[in-house]
Design a protein around this motif. Structure first.
Motif, PDB file in Angstrom:
ATOM      1  N   THR A   1      -9.140   3.706   6.332  1.00 15.54           N
ATOM      2  CA  THR A   1      -8.649   3.145   7.591  1.00 15.54           C
ATOM      3  C   THR A   1      -7.386   3.894   8.028  1.00 15.54           C
ATOM      4  N   ALA A   2      -6.809   3.429   9.124  1.00 14.02           N
ATOM      5  CA  ALA A   2      -5.590   4.044   9.647  1.00 14.02           C
ATOM      6  C   ALA A   2      -4.329   3.454   9.033  1.00 14.02           C
ATOM      7  N   ALA A   3      -4.445   2.739   7.935  1.00 13.16           N
ATOM      8  CA  ALA A   3      -3.289   2.100   7.309  1.00 13.16           C
ATOM      9  C   ALA A   3      -2.229   3.127   6.919  1.00 13.16           C
ATOM     10  N   GLU A   4      -0.984   2.751   7.132  1.00 17.44           N
ATOM     11  CA  GLU A   4       0.138   3.608   6.751  1.00 17.44           C
ATOM     12  C   GLU A   4       0.832   3.020   5.533  1.00 17.44           C
ATOM     13  N   PRO A   5       1.443   3.849   4.698  1.00 17.32           N
ATOM     14  CA  PRO A   5       2.158   3.347   3.520  1.00 17.32           C
ATOM     15  C   PRO A   5       3.199   2.306   3.912  1.00 17.32           C
TER      16      PRO A   5
ATOM     17  N   TYR B   1       0.850  -1.198   0.000  1.00 12.28           N
ATOM     18  CA  TYR B   1       0.000   0.000   0.000  1.00 12.28           C
ATOM     19  C   TYR B   1       0.885   1.247   0.000  1.00 12.28           C
ATOM     20  N   ARG B   2       0.626   2.140  -0.970  1.00 13.46           N
ATOM     21  CA  ARG B   2       1.383   3.391  -1.039  1.00 13.46           C
ATOM     22  C   ARG B   2       0.583   4.567  -0.480  1.00 13.46           C
ATOM     23  N   LYS B   3      -0.627   4.744  -1.010  1.00 13.89           N
ATOM     24  CA  LYS B   3      -1.540   5.797  -0.578  1.00 13.89           C
ATOM     25  C   LYS B   3      -2.918   5.420  -1.108  1.00 13.89           C
ATOM     26  N   PRO B   4      -3.972   6.157  -0.736  1.00 13.02           N
ATOM     27  CA  PRO B   4      -5.297   5.790  -1.232  1.00 13.02           C
ATOM     28  C   PRO B   4      -5.335   5.630  -2.753  1.00 13.02           C
TER      29      PRO B   4
END
Length: 367
Positions: free
Chosen positions: A49-53, A6-9
């Protein structure tokens, strides 16, 4: 190894990340042969969500055991296994009660969840890559028949098949009853399929995507096109004005053109008095609307409401055995099997509900 990061939305990439390694005596390393894109993955993909890159996606994982920790007793190198999306310890209070979706051990943030490859819930990389470390492996790895037969059926044991079944369990679906399932994506189709497996007399599948409704019809459900007319009235017309005995919300609370609370309140309307509802779909707090529910209508109709993510370990051995015996073939929902390298395009297509896309399985070993 290569993995989906995951990089960004709305932006994921296949990148090189460190290989997993044995960190605890009860760990195993699994070489991933099939890994699914889930509706819950889309919550992360869309930035909800609170996911980070940098996190590695993937909680629907099947593969071959490659390395075994010194404390593992029930698994050997070469075993074919599938893992539940909500990994659990097997010994905490909730796990002992069969509530493995709410393991109290694998929740360092205090949340009663244990997911791999999903936001900030637990520090476990996902399986949309070439290899995966599985903690508490004796408990979390469900053995499968050797070989590659029925791969598209067995990989669904990680999440969507038991989650659909769980929706029916929450609603209390029994033989001879009528059931309304709102949402006919992969989860909704599995909920409708599970209702039929449990002996429901008639199952209504509600959606507005023609291809999904066609699949529901082929499966034996009655398709209800919500784009044509009010689905509540359509179902009442087909049940003599009574409505259904049970209802399952499999929409994930993210329906195009609908308010966040619309589906759940339609279920409240369509289920007969003294019936029950099951809500197994994933709901994250940042969703707009916070899902206001017509609790007065729930009370007045005497409805029972069951919620929460699936306790996969409670179901997946029995569901596996239905597949082994030829009694269940859930893989009909799989629309695409793609190499890992095509993950970015696959995510984009699944997110916009591109024509023909229902369930995508990624194959890390494919060219």
């Amino acid at each position: 190894m290569r993995a989906v990061v995951y990089r960004k939305p709305f932006d994921v990439a296949v990148e090189e990340v460190p290989d997993p390694r044995i960190e605890h005596p009860n760990d195993v390393i699994v070489r991933i042969t099939s890994t699914g894109i889930s509706g819950a993955d889309l919550h992360v993909y869309e930035g909800r969500t609170a996911a980070e890159p940098g996190i590695v996606f993937g909680h629907e994982n099947l593969g071959i055991v490659e390395d075994v920790g010194s404390g593992v007793t029930g698994l050997e190198q070469g075993d074919r296994v599938v893992m539940p999306f909500n990994i659990a310890c097997g010994f905490c209070r909730n796990c002992v009660a069969g509530l493995t979706g709410f393991c109290r051990t694998l929740n360092p943030q205090g949340v009663a969840l244990g997911l791999c490859g999903n936001s900030a819930i637990a520090p476990y990389p996902g399986g949309q890559g070439e290899y995966l470390r599985v903690p508490y492996a004796d408990f979390n790895c469900t053995p499968l028949p050797p070989g590659m037969d029925h791969e598209s059926d067995y990989v669904l044991l990680a999440d969507v098949f038991p989650t659909g079944y769980h929706g029916c369990e929450l609603a209390g679906v029994r033989p001879g009853e009528t059931v309304a399932v709102f949402g006919a994506g992969s989860l909704g189709l599995m909920a409708a399929y599970s209702a039929l497996l449990r002996g429901a007399a008639q199952v209504f599948a509600v959606d507005r995507v023609p291809a999904w409704l066609a699949t529901a019809r082929e499966m034996g459900a009655t398709p209800i096109d919500s784009a044509e007319a009010d689905p509540v009235q359509q179902i009442k017309d087909l049940t003599g004005g009574e409505g259904t005995d049970r209802g399952v919300d499999a929409s994930g609370h993210h329906v195009a053109g609908a308010a966040p609370d619309q589906v759940l309140n339609q279920l409240v309307q369509v289920v007969r008095p003294a019936g029950s509802l099951g809500v197994p779909g994933y709901c994250v707090p940042p969703d707009p609307g916070r899902l206001p529910l017509s609790l007065d209508a729930v009370f007045e109709k005497g409805l029972r409401l069951g919620t929460g993510q699936a306790n996969v370990k409670r179901y997946n051995r029995q569901l596996r055995d239905l597949i082994v015996q030829g009694r269940a073939r859930p893989g009909f929902v799989v629309s695409h099997e793609l190499p890992l390298s095509e993950a970015p395009t696959a995510y984009e297509s699944v997110e916009r509900q591109a024509e023909g896309y229902t369930k995508v399985i990624l194959k890390p070993e494919a060219a």
